[in-house]
Design an enzyme around this catalytic site. Structure first.
Site, PDB file in Angstrom:
ATOM      1  N   ASP A  44      45.077  57.378 -43.639  1.00 19.19           N
ATOM      2  CA  ASP A  44      43.738  57.911 -43.370  1.00 19.19           C
ATOM      3  C   ASP A  44      42.631  57.103 -44.049  1.00 19.19           C
ATOM      4  O   ASP A  44      41.595  57.642 -44.441  1.00 19.19           O
ATOM      5  CB  ASP A  44      43.635  59.389 -43.805  1.00 19.19           C
ATOM      6  CG  ASP A  44      44.691  60.240 -43.122  1.00 19.19           C
ATOM      7  OD1 ASP A  44      45.030  59.934 -41.967  1.00 19.19           O
ATOM      8  OD2 ASP A  44      45.170  61.208 -43.745  1.00 19.19           O
ATOM      9  N   LYS A  68      41.653  53.278 -40.529  1.00 23.35           N
ATOM     10  CA  LYS A  68      42.225  52.184 -39.716  1.00 23.35           C
ATOM     11  C   LYS A  68      41.714  52.237 -38.279  1.00 23.35           C
ATOM     12  O   LYS A  68      41.405  51.203 -37.676  1.00 23.35           O
ATOM     13  CB  LYS A  68      43.763  52.270 -39.733  1.00 23.35           C
ATOM     14  CG  LYS A  68      44.359  52.106 -41.125  1.00 23.35           C
ATOM     15  CD  LYS A  68      45.853  52.334 -41.128  1.00 23.35           C
ATOM     16  CE  LYS A  68      46.281  53.745 -40.829  1.00 23.35           C
ATOM     17  NZ  LYS A  68      45.920  54.740 -41.852  1.00 23.35           N
ATOM     18  N   GLY A 127      46.946  59.783 -37.053  1.00 28.02           N
ATOM     19  CA  GLY A 127      45.753  60.292 -36.375  1.00 28.02           C
ATOM     20  C   GLY A 127      44.645  59.308 -36.690  1.00 28.02           C
ATOM     21  O   GLY A 127      44.197  59.230 -37.836  1.00 28.02           O
ATOM     22  N   HIS A 128      44.270  58.499 -35.723  1.00 32.10           N
ATOM     23  CA  HIS A 128      43.281  57.441 -35.953  1.00 32.10           C
ATOM     24  C   HIS A 128      41.988  57.796 -35.220  1.00 32.10           C
ATOM     25  O   HIS A 128      41.974  57.927 -33.995  1.00 32.10           O
ATOM     26  CB  HIS A 128      43.843  56.093 -35.465  1.00 32.10           C
ATOM     27  CG  HIS A 128      45.029  55.635 -36.256  1.00 32.10           C
ATOM     28  ND1 HIS A 128      45.684  54.454 -36.029  1.00 32.10           N
ATOM     29  CD2 HIS A 128      45.673  56.210 -37.320  1.00 32.10           C
ATOM     30  CE1 HIS A 128      46.683  54.322 -36.899  1.00 32.10           C
ATOM     31  NE2 HIS A 128      46.692  55.379 -37.680  1.00 32.10           N
ATOM     32  N   GLN A 161      49.817  54.956 -41.065  1.00 28.54           N
ATOM     33  CA  GLN A 161      50.055  55.403 -42.449  1.00 28.54           C
ATOM     34  C   GLN A 161      49.504  54.366 -43.450  1.00 28.54           C
ATOM     35  O   GLN A 161      48.561  53.674 -43.116  1.00 28.54           O
ATOM     36  CB  GLN A 161      51.561  55.663 -42.696  1.00 28.54           C
ATOM     37  CG  GLN A 161      52.103  56.888 -41.965  1.00 28.54           C
ATOM     38  CD  GLN A 161      52.454  56.633 -40.510  1.00 28.54           C
ATOM     39  OE1 GLN A 161      53.146  55.688 -40.197  1.00 28.54           O
ATOM     40  NE2 GLN A 161      52.003  57.492 -39.615  1.00 28.54           N
TER      41      GLN A 161
HETATM   42  P1  GDP Z   1      43.071  56.444 -40.108  1.00 29.62           P
HETATM   43  O1  GDP Z   1      44.257  57.330 -39.982  1.00 29.62           O
HETATM   44  O2  GDP Z   1      43.247  55.388 -41.152  1.00 29.62           O
HETATM   45  O3  GDP Z   1      42.632  55.860 -38.790  1.00 29.62           O
HETATM   46  O4  GDP Z   1      41.874  57.374 -40.622  1.00 29.62           O
HETATM   47  P2  GDP Z   1      41.500  58.846 -40.069  1.00 29.62           P
HETATM   48  O5  GDP Z   1      40.855  58.706 -38.754  1.00 29.62           O
HETATM   49  O6  GDP Z   1      42.667  59.767 -40.182  1.00 29.62           O
HETATM   50  O7  GDP Z   1      40.488  59.317 -41.170  1.00 29.62           O
HETATM   51  C1  GDP Z   1      39.323  58.617 -41.462  1.00 29.62           C
HETATM   52  C2  GDP Z   1      38.120  59.551 -41.270  1.00 29.62           C
HETATM   53  O8  GDP Z   1      36.972  58.969 -41.847  1.00 29.62           O
HETATM   54  C3  GDP Z   1      37.751  59.769 -39.803  1.00 29.62           C
HETATM   55  O9  GDP Z   1      37.195  61.047 -39.675  1.00 29.62           O
HETATM   56  C4  GDP Z   1      36.720  58.682 -39.553  1.00 29.62           C
HETATM   57  O10 GDP Z   1      35.836  59.002 -38.490  1.00 29.62           O
HETATM   58  C5  GDP Z   1      35.992  58.674 -40.853  1.00 29.62           C
HETATM   59  N1  GDP Z   1      35.439  57.382 -41.274  1.00 29.62           N
HETATM   60  C6  GDP Z   1      35.923  56.120 -41.088  1.00 29.62           C
HETATM   61  N2  GDP Z   1      35.148  55.214 -41.721  1.00 29.62           N
HETATM   62  C7  GDP Z   1      34.167  55.903 -42.320  1.00 29.62           C
HETATM   63  C8  GDP Z   1      33.080  55.540 -43.182  1.00 29.62           C
HETATM   64  O11 GDP Z   1      32.873  54.387 -43.525  1.00 29.62           O
HETATM   65  N3  GDP Z   1      32.274  56.557 -43.630  1.00 29.62           N
HETATM   66  C9  GDP Z   1      32.489  57.858 -43.308  1.00 29.62           C
HETATM   67  N4  GDP Z   1      31.654  58.767 -43.794  1.00 29.62           N
HETATM   68  N5  GDP Z   1      33.493  58.233 -42.506  1.00 29.62           N
HETATM   69  C10 GDP Z   1      34.339  57.285 -42.048  1.00 29.62           C
HETATM   70  P1  IMO Z   2      47.583  57.728 -40.411  1.00 31.20           P
HETATM   71  O1  IMO Z   2      48.135  56.637 -39.547  1.00 31.20           O
HETATM   72  C1  IMO Z   2      48.264  60.399 -43.809  1.00 31.20           C
HETATM   73  C2  IMO Z   2      52.376  61.770 -44.456  1.00 31.20           C
HETATM   74  C3  IMO Z   2      52.643  63.247 -44.252  1.00 31.20           C
HETATM   75  C4  IMO Z   2      53.765  63.448 -45.245  1.00 31.20           C
HETATM   76  C5  IMO Z   2      54.569  62.162 -45.151  1.00 31.20           C
HETATM   77  C6  IMO Z   2      55.774  62.236 -44.214  1.00 31.20           C
HETATM   78  O2  IMO Z   2      46.669  58.662 -39.732  1.00 31.20           O
HETATM   79  O3  IMO Z   2      47.039  57.167 -41.688  1.00 31.20           O
HETATM   80  P2  IMO Z   2      56.076  62.368 -41.584  1.00 31.20           P
HETATM   81  O4  IMO Z   2      55.595  63.364 -40.598  1.00 31.20           O
HETATM   82  O5  IMO Z   2      55.622  60.969 -41.314  1.00 31.20           O
HETATM   83  O6  IMO Z   2      57.554  62.428 -41.819  1.00 31.20           O
HETATM   84  O7  IMO Z   2      55.412  62.818 -42.979  1.00 31.20           O
HETATM   85  O8  IMO Z   2      53.660  61.190 -44.643  1.00 31.20           O
HETATM   86  N1  IMO Z   2      51.750  61.078 -43.303  1.00 31.20           N
HETATM   87  C7  IMO Z   2      50.466  60.708 -43.263  1.00 31.20           C
HETATM   88  N2  IMO Z   2      49.462  60.927 -44.134  1.00 31.20           N
HETATM   89  N3  IMO Z   2      48.038  59.671 -42.698  1.00 31.20           N
HETATM   90  C8  IMO Z   2      49.047  59.433 -41.820  1.00 31.20           C
HETATM   91  O9  IMO Z   2      48.897  58.613 -40.757  1.00 31.20           O
HETATM   92  C9  IMO Z   2      50.312  59.992 -42.059  1.00 31.20           C
HETATM   93  N4  IMO Z   2      51.493  59.974 -41.412  1.00 31.20           N
HETATM   94  C10 IMO Z   2      52.359  60.623 -42.178  1.00 31.20           C
HETATM   95  O10 IMO Z   2      51.511  64.014 -44.568  1.00 31.20           O
HETATM   96  O11 IMO Z   2      53.256  63.521 -46.564  1.00 31.20           O
HETATM   97 MG    MG Z   3      44.745  59.357 -39.995  1.00 34.14          MG
END
Ligand code: GDP
Ligand code: IMO
Ligand code: MG
Length: 429
Positions: A13, A16, A40-41, A223
Site C-alpha cells: 500500500d 504502487k 488493491g492498487h 505487496q
Molecule cells: P498500492 O497498493 O501500493 O497501490 O497502494 P493503495 O492504493 O493500496 O494505497 C495507497 C493510497 O494512497 C490510495 O488511496 C492512493 O489513492 C493514495 N495515494 C497514493 N499516492 C498518494 C499521495 O502522494 N498522497 C496522498 N494523499 N494519497 C496518495
Molecule cells: P498491495 O499490492 C498490504 C497482507 C495481508 C496479510 C498478509 C498475508 O495492495 O500493496 P495474504 O492474503 O496475501 O495471504 O495475506 O499480507 N497483504 C497486504 N497488505 N497490501 C497488500 O497488497 C497486501 N497483500 C497482502 O494483510 O497481513
Molecule cells: Mg494496496
C-alpha cells in the site's frame, strides 16, 4: 531490451498503483508478475478513483499492452468483475489485455482453506486478506494447482478438478468442512472459461516479442518487501516473492532485462494484518496518520496500522530490491505534523544496530532510535516542482535519500496522476 520494475519497499500500500499509472506514459507494456487479488492498487485520474486488484495499473491508458504473468494467482470471478468495470468505463481490452495460460487459478476450496487455516492459527493468525492466496500458491508448489491453460481445455479441466477434489474433499472432511461437488464447481468455472478465453495466451512469448520489438516494459509489483515469502517478517507475510527478483520467475525474463528498479516508499509506514512493526504508533499519532492518509485497506477496508518511516527496514528493502531510485509517496500527509520522526537505527538487547534482523522474534523486540525533524505545516498538494516545496520538506526528503543511500526520483504529493514532482527520470537508460 528494457524492463523497469516498480516495487513496494515496505508492507504494501505504498502507492504502487498511482505510480505505475503515472509512469505508464513512458512504457509500452505493463506486467503484473505475482500476487493476486490480495492486492488493491488505487489509481486516480481526473478525480475518478479506480481500485485494481488484478489488472495492471496501466490499464487506464490507451495503446498499452497489459499482461498478467505466470507468477500470479487469479480468481476468475474477481478478474471478470474488474474487466467489466474497465469496459464499462469505455476502455478497450481485447487485443490489449493478456492473461498467461500458466497463471494459477484460485478455486473455491482455496478461499475456504484460507479462512479455516486462519481460524486454526488462532492468536497467531496472519490476518490474511481471505482471498485464497496462500492455499493457491501452496497447491502450485504441491503440483495440485490448476492453471488457465487447463481451464481452456474443458475436458482436461474436469478431469483435473475431479482428481484434485478427491484429495481436497478428504482434507476438508477431516477438518469438519463440507466437501465440494465436482459438477457444481465445474459449471461455475466453465462459465468463466468462456468469457476469459479471448484474453488468455502465452505470456512469456508476449513479453519476449515486446522486448524483441524494442518496447519498454514495466513490471508492477504487488505487496511490499517486508511481506516477501523469504525476506519478510515470516510467517506474517504473503505467499509470493514480492521483491524485484520475483519479476524473473513471475514473467519469464532473465535479470539482464531489468534496467532500473523504482522502490515505492510511503513517507511513513503502514501495515495491515498481524506481525511486527517496529515504528508503529498505536496512540494519537497513529490515529492522525490514519485519518490524514485515509489509511483503510483498498481490498478489505481494514484500518491500516500506522507509524513513522523506518530507515533500518528501508535500507534492507533497498538491498533486497536493488532499488535504483526511490519514489516517495504521501509526503503531503506529513503536512499535518509539527514534528516528523524517522527511525535511523534500532536498539536490540541493549545494543544499537543498523541491521534489520532476519528473525521475526528479534524484529518484535527492537526499539527504534529516532531523529526528529520540524514539520513544514504547509499544504504541498499543489506543488508542481522541487523549488515550490517548503525548505523544511526539501531537507526532510534529502535526509531520506542520504539515510537510504538511494536517490529520490519522484515525490508524490497527492493521489492524482498530476500530483507528482519529478526530480530525476526514474526510468533512465
Ligand atoms: P498500492 O497498493 O501500493 O497501490 O497502494 P493503495 O492504493 O493500496 O494505497 C495507497 C493510497 O494512497 C490510495 O488511496 C492512493 O489513492 C493514495 N495515494 C497514493 N499516492 C498518494 C499521495 O502522494 N498522497 C496522498 N494523499 N494519497 C496518495
Ligand atoms: P498491495 O499490492 C498490504 C497482507 C495481508 C496479510 C498478509 C498475508 O495492495 O500493496 P495474504 O492474503 O496475501 O495471504 O495475506 O499480507 N497483504 C497486504 N497488505 N497490501 C497488500 O497488497 C497486501 N497483500 C497482502 O494483510 O497481513
Ligand atoms: Mg494496496
Amino acid at each position: 531490451m528494457a524492463g523497469y520494475v516498480v516495487v513496494g519497499m515496505q508492507w504494501g500500500d505504498e502507492g504502487k498503483g498511482k505510480v505505475v499509472d503515472y509512469l505508464t506514459e513512458q512504457v509500452d507494456v505493463v506486467v503484473r508478475h505475482q500476487g493476486g487479488n490480495n492486492a488493491g492498487h488505487t489509481v486516480v485520474v481526473n478525480g475518478n478513483t479506480t481500485i485494481l486488484h488484478l489488472l495492471p495499473s496501466g490499464i487506464l491508458h490507451s495503446g498499452r499492452q497489459c499482461i498478467i504473468g505466470n507468477g500470479t494467482v487469479l480468481d476468475p470471478a474477481v478478474l471478470l468483475k474488474e474487466i467489466d468495470g474497465v469496459l464499462a468505463a469505455g476502455h478497450e481490452l481485447e487485443g490489449w489485455l493478456f492473461i498467461s495460460d500458466c497463471a494459477h487459478i484460485i478455486m473455491p476450496y482455496h478461499k475456504l482453506l484460507d479462512k479455516v487455516q486462519e481460524q486454526f492459527r488462532g492468536e497467531g493468525k496472519i490476518g490474511t486478506t481471505g482471498r485464497g492466496i496462500g492455499p493457491a500458491y501452496a497447491d502450485k508448489a504441491d503440483r495440485l494447482g490448476i492453471r488457465f491453460g487447463d481451464l481452456l481445455n474443458l475436458s482436461m479441466f474436469r478431469e483435473k478438478l475431479a482428481k484434485v477434489l478427491e484429495y481436497k474433499n478428504a482434507v476438508l472432511k477431516s477438518l469438519g468442512e463440507n466437501p465440494y461437488d465436482v459438477s457444481e464447481v465445474y459449471a461455475e468455472y466453465e462459465g468463466y472459461a468462456e468469457r476469459l478465453r479471448p484474453y488468455v495466451g502465452n505470456g512469456v512469448t508476449l513479453v519476449h516479442n515486446a522486448l524483441k520489438d524494442g518496447k519498454r516494459i514495466m513490471f508492477e509489483g504487488a505487496q511490499g518487501a517486508m511481506l516477501d515469502i523469504d525476506h519478510g517478517t515470516f510467517p506474517y507475510v504473503t505467499s509470493s516473492t514480492t521483491v524485484a527478483g520475483g519479476v524473473c520467475a513471475g514473467a519469464g525474463v532473465g535479470p539482464s532485462v531489468v534496467r532500473g528498479v523504482a522502490g515505492i516508499v510511503k513517507a511513513y509506514c503502514t501495515r495491515v494484518g498481524t506481525g511486527p512493526f517496529p515504528t508503529e504508533e498505536t496512540g494519537e499519532v497513529g490515529e492522525r496518520l490514519r485519518q490524514e492518509g485515509h489509511e483503510y485497506g483498498a481490498t478489505t477496508g481494514r484500518p491500516r496500522r500506522c507509524g513513522w518511516l523506518d530507515m533500518v527496514q528501508l535500507r534492507r528493502a533497498a538491498l533486497l530490491n536493488g532499488a535504483t531510485s526511490i519514489v516517495l509517496t504521501k509526503a503531503d500527509v506529513l503536512s499535518a505534523f509539527d514534528t516528523i520522526r524517522i527511525a535511523v537505527a534500532y536498539e536490540l538487547d541493549g545494543r544499537r544496530t543498523d541491521e534489520f534482523p532476519s528473525q521475526t522474534c528479534q524484529v518484535e523486540q527492537v526499539t527504534p532510535i529516532y531523529e526528529d525533524y520540524p514539520g513544514w505545516r504547509e499544504d504541498i498538494t499543489g506543488c508542481k516542482t522541487w523549488e515550490e516545496l517548503p525548505e523544511k520538506a526539501q531537507k526532510y526528503f534529502r535526509r531520506i535519500e542520504e539515510l537510504a543511500g538511494v536517490p529520490i526520483s519522484l515525490v508524490s504529493v497527492g493521489p492524482g496522476r498530476e500530483q507528482t514532482i519529478k526530480l530525476t527520470e526514474p526510468f533512465a537508460g
